[in-house]
Design a protein around this motif. Structure first.
Motif, PDB file in Angstrom:
ATOM      1  N   ALA A 150      -4.350  10.190   5.117  1.00 20.37           N
ATOM      2  CA  ALA A 150      -3.522   9.798   6.260  1.00 20.37           C
ATOM      3  C   ALA A 150      -4.233  10.070   7.577  1.00 20.37           C
ATOM      4  O   ALA A 150      -4.168   9.252   8.518  1.00 20.37           O
ATOM      5  CB  ALA A 150      -2.191  10.544   6.207  1.00 20.37           C
ATOM      6  N   ASP A 151      -4.925  11.210   7.662  1.00 23.56           N
ATOM      7  CA  ASP A 151      -5.635  11.572   8.891  1.00 23.56           C
ATOM      8  C   ASP A 151      -6.725  10.554   9.209  1.00 23.56           C
ATOM      9  O   ASP A 151      -6.800  10.030  10.328  1.00 23.56           O
ATOM     10  CB  ASP A 151      -6.227  12.973   8.739  1.00 23.56           C
ATOM     11  CG  ASP A 151      -7.044  13.395   9.954  1.00 23.56           C
ATOM     12  OD1 ASP A 151      -6.719  12.960  11.078  1.00 23.56           O
ATOM     13  OD2 ASP A 151      -8.027  14.151   9.778  1.00 23.56           O
ATOM     14  N   ILE A 184       0.853  -1.187   0.000  1.00 19.96           N
ATOM     15  CA  ILE A 184       0.000   0.000   0.000  1.00 19.96           C
ATOM     16  C   ILE A 184       0.887   1.235   0.000  1.00 19.96           C
ATOM     17  O   ILE A 184       1.624   1.476   0.958  1.00 19.96           O
ATOM     18  CB  ILE A 184      -0.943   0.024   1.218  1.00 19.96           C
ATOM     19  CG1 ILE A 184      -1.920  -1.157   1.167  1.00 19.96           C
ATOM     20  CG2 ILE A 184      -1.721   1.338   1.271  1.00 19.96           C
ATOM     21  CD1 ILE A 184      -2.872  -1.228   2.352  1.00 19.96           C
ATOM     22  N   GLU A 185       0.831   1.986  -1.089  1.00 13.57           N
ATOM     23  CA  GLU A 185       1.537   3.260  -1.162  1.00 13.57           C
ATOM     24  C   GLU A 185       0.562   4.342  -0.715  1.00 13.57           C
ATOM     25  O   GLU A 185      -0.456   4.573  -1.350  1.00 13.57           O
ATOM     26  CB  GLU A 185       2.033   3.530  -2.576  1.00 13.57           C
ATOM     27  CG  GLU A 185       3.093   2.543  -3.053  1.00 13.57           C
ATOM     28  CD  GLU A 185       3.592   2.871  -4.442  1.00 13.57           C
ATOM     29  OE1 GLU A 185       3.151   3.911  -4.992  1.00 13.57           O
ATOM     30  OE2 GLU A 185       4.405   2.095  -4.975  1.00 13.57           O
ATOM     31  N   GLY A 186       0.869   4.991   0.371  1.00 14.65           N
ATOM     32  CA  GLY A 186      -0.053   5.979   0.918  1.00 14.65           C
ATOM     33  C   GLY A 186      -0.790   5.419   2.110  1.00 14.65           C
ATOM     34  O   GLY A 186      -0.295   4.572   2.850  1.00 14.65           O
ATOM     35  N   ALA A 187      -2.029   5.894   2.282  1.00 15.02           N
ATOM     36  CA  ALA A 187      -2.776   5.588   3.500  1.00 15.02           C
ATOM     37  C   ALA A 187      -3.428   4.207   3.443  1.00 15.02           C
ATOM     38  O   ALA A 187      -3.990   3.807   2.429  1.00 15.02           O
ATOM     39  CB  ALA A 187      -3.841   6.654   3.738  1.00 15.02           C
ATOM     40  N   SER A 203      -6.831  -2.388   4.631  1.00 13.67           N
ATOM     41  CA  SER A 203      -7.457  -1.724   3.490  1.00 13.67           C
ATOM     42  C   SER A 203      -6.786  -0.418   3.101  1.00 13.67           C
ATOM     43  O   SER A 203      -6.259   0.309   3.939  1.00 13.67           O
ATOM     44  CB  SER A 203      -8.931  -1.431   3.817  1.00 13.67           C
ATOM     45  OG  SER A 203      -9.620  -2.602   4.176  1.00 13.67           O
ATOM     46  N   ARG A 204      -6.882  -0.105   1.816  1.00 15.38           N
ATOM     47  CA  ARG A 204      -6.504   1.205   1.301  1.00 15.38           C
ATOM     48  C   ARG A 204      -7.610   2.210   1.606  1.00 15.38           C
ATOM     49  O   ARG A 204      -8.759   1.836   1.872  1.00 15.38           O
ATOM     50  CB  ARG A 204      -6.324   1.165  -0.216  1.00 15.38           C
ATOM     51  CG  ARG A 204      -5.252   0.230  -0.741  1.00 15.38           C
ATOM     52  CD  ARG A 204      -5.360   0.138  -2.255  1.00 15.38           C
ATOM     53  NE  ARG A 204      -4.375  -0.769  -2.825  1.00 15.38           N
ATOM     54  CZ  ARG A 204      -3.218  -0.389  -3.345  1.00 15.38           C
ATOM     55  NH1 ARG A 204      -2.911   0.906  -3.363  1.00 15.38           N
ATOM     56  NH2 ARG A 204      -2.380  -1.269  -3.853  1.00 15.38           N
ATOM     57  N   LEU A 205      -7.282   3.496   1.472  1.00 17.25           N
ATOM     58  CA  LEU A 205      -8.273   4.555   1.583  1.00 17.25           C
ATOM     59  C   LEU A 205      -7.898   5.676   0.626  1.00 17.25           C
ATOM     60  O   LEU A 205      -6.806   6.231   0.713  1.00 17.25           O
ATOM     61  CB  LEU A 205      -8.343   5.098   3.015  1.00 17.25           C
ATOM     62  CG  LEU A 205      -9.359   6.230   3.238  1.00 17.25           C
ATOM     63  CD1 LEU A 205     -10.781   5.757   2.948  1.00 17.25           C
ATOM     64  CD2 LEU A 205      -9.257   6.766   4.656  1.00 17.25           C
TER      65      LEU A 205
END
Length: 281
Positions: A186-187, A143-146, A170-172
């Motif tokens: 991210a928040d 997962i790149e990012g959140a 999970s991704r978001l």
């Protein structure tokens, strides 16, 4: 001869971690099978490998709570509902439900490597003809990012999602003004990470639980009666059931309310599936 099938299926479950507590997990499953080639020129028909392995994983650890019974502070007992799992560290948790909702493993912690080895050995108890060894490798989705891990239960689900403590990694993805918003992703991922998502209709607001700072949720589903108790700060209470459709819609509404901007949310439920929702001020 070795036959391999990459990304054969996915596993979604929750597990008890001695350091993080109740967490959701999603793994890709790769398989290797050793054996002798038959007169048909094959070891095992590819059209049969996937359903054979997947059906056994679906009837086993998938959508269960993985419990390392040798972890500090973990105890398992029989109870009216079936089994009762209690923990002490890093926080106190109690889960009660039918036996099939739990996978009890005699370890101090659950790791993907150890679980893959265990599952491969379990499949070899009744192997297909000509198969001499099975190896499963469990891997997390990059997962790149959140991303976030969550657990939940869906009492109205006809299948194993009704089990009160199963989960996902999970991704978001969040968009505003046609652009991805990494800071918002991210928040909100941090707000949901390692949390239990619960429908407010299933919360038992007894005075004792409230006084002790705990949340108790319970419901009856087709498979039986389920009860879960854990610290309230480890929970996110939603006004609806916690299907991924409702999660996406709730997130879109909450983010729009906080920011005052139209928001589009793509909420994943584990690997390569989920829901998209939009909200406007």
């Amino acid at each position: 001869m070795t036959l391999f099938v990459n990304r054969l299926t996915h596993l979604d479950a929750s597990l008890w971690c001695p350091e993080r507590g109740l967490i959701g997990a999603s793994w890709r499953v790769d398989a290797e099978l050793d054996g002798e080639i038959g007169d048909d020129g094959m070891l095992f028909d590819f059209g049969e490998v996937k359903p054979w392995i997947k059906s056994r994983l679906d009837r086993g650890v998938d959508h269960t709570l993985l419990v390392p019974t040798e972890a500090p502070g973990v105890s398992v007992q029989e109870c009216y509902e079936g089994l009762r799992v209690r923990t002490e560290t890093p926080y106190a948790l109690e889960v009660r439900g039918p036996r099939q909702a739990f996978s009890l493993l005699p370890w101090r912690e659950i790791t993907a490597q150890r679980l893959g080895k265990y599952l491969g050995q379990s499949l070899m108890r009744q192997p297909p003809e000509r198969v001499e060894a099975i190896r499963l490798t469990l891997g997390e989705e990059p997962i790149e990012g959140a991303g976030y891990c969550y657990s939940h239960g869906l009492k109205r689900h006809a299948g194993n999602c009704q089990r009160i403590a199963h989960g996902h990694r999970s991704r978001l993805h969040i968009w505003q003004n046609g652009q991805r918003c990494p800071s918002l992703e991210a928040d909100w991922a941090s707000r949901l990470d390692d949390r239990y998502l619960v429908d407010e209709a299933d919360v038992d607001d007894g005075l004792e639980a409230s006084f002790l700072g705990r949340l108790v949720t319970s419901y009856r589903a087709e498979q039986g009666h389920f009860v879960l108790s854990l610290p309230r700060e480890r929970c996110v209470v939603m006004p609806t059931s916690t299907t991924v459709e409702h999660i996406a819609a709730w997130l879109a509404g909450e983010i729009t309310r906080e920011t005052g901007r139209a928001t589009r949310v793509q909420a994943f439920e584990g690997i390569d599936k989920g829901a998209i929702a939009e909200a406007r001020p």
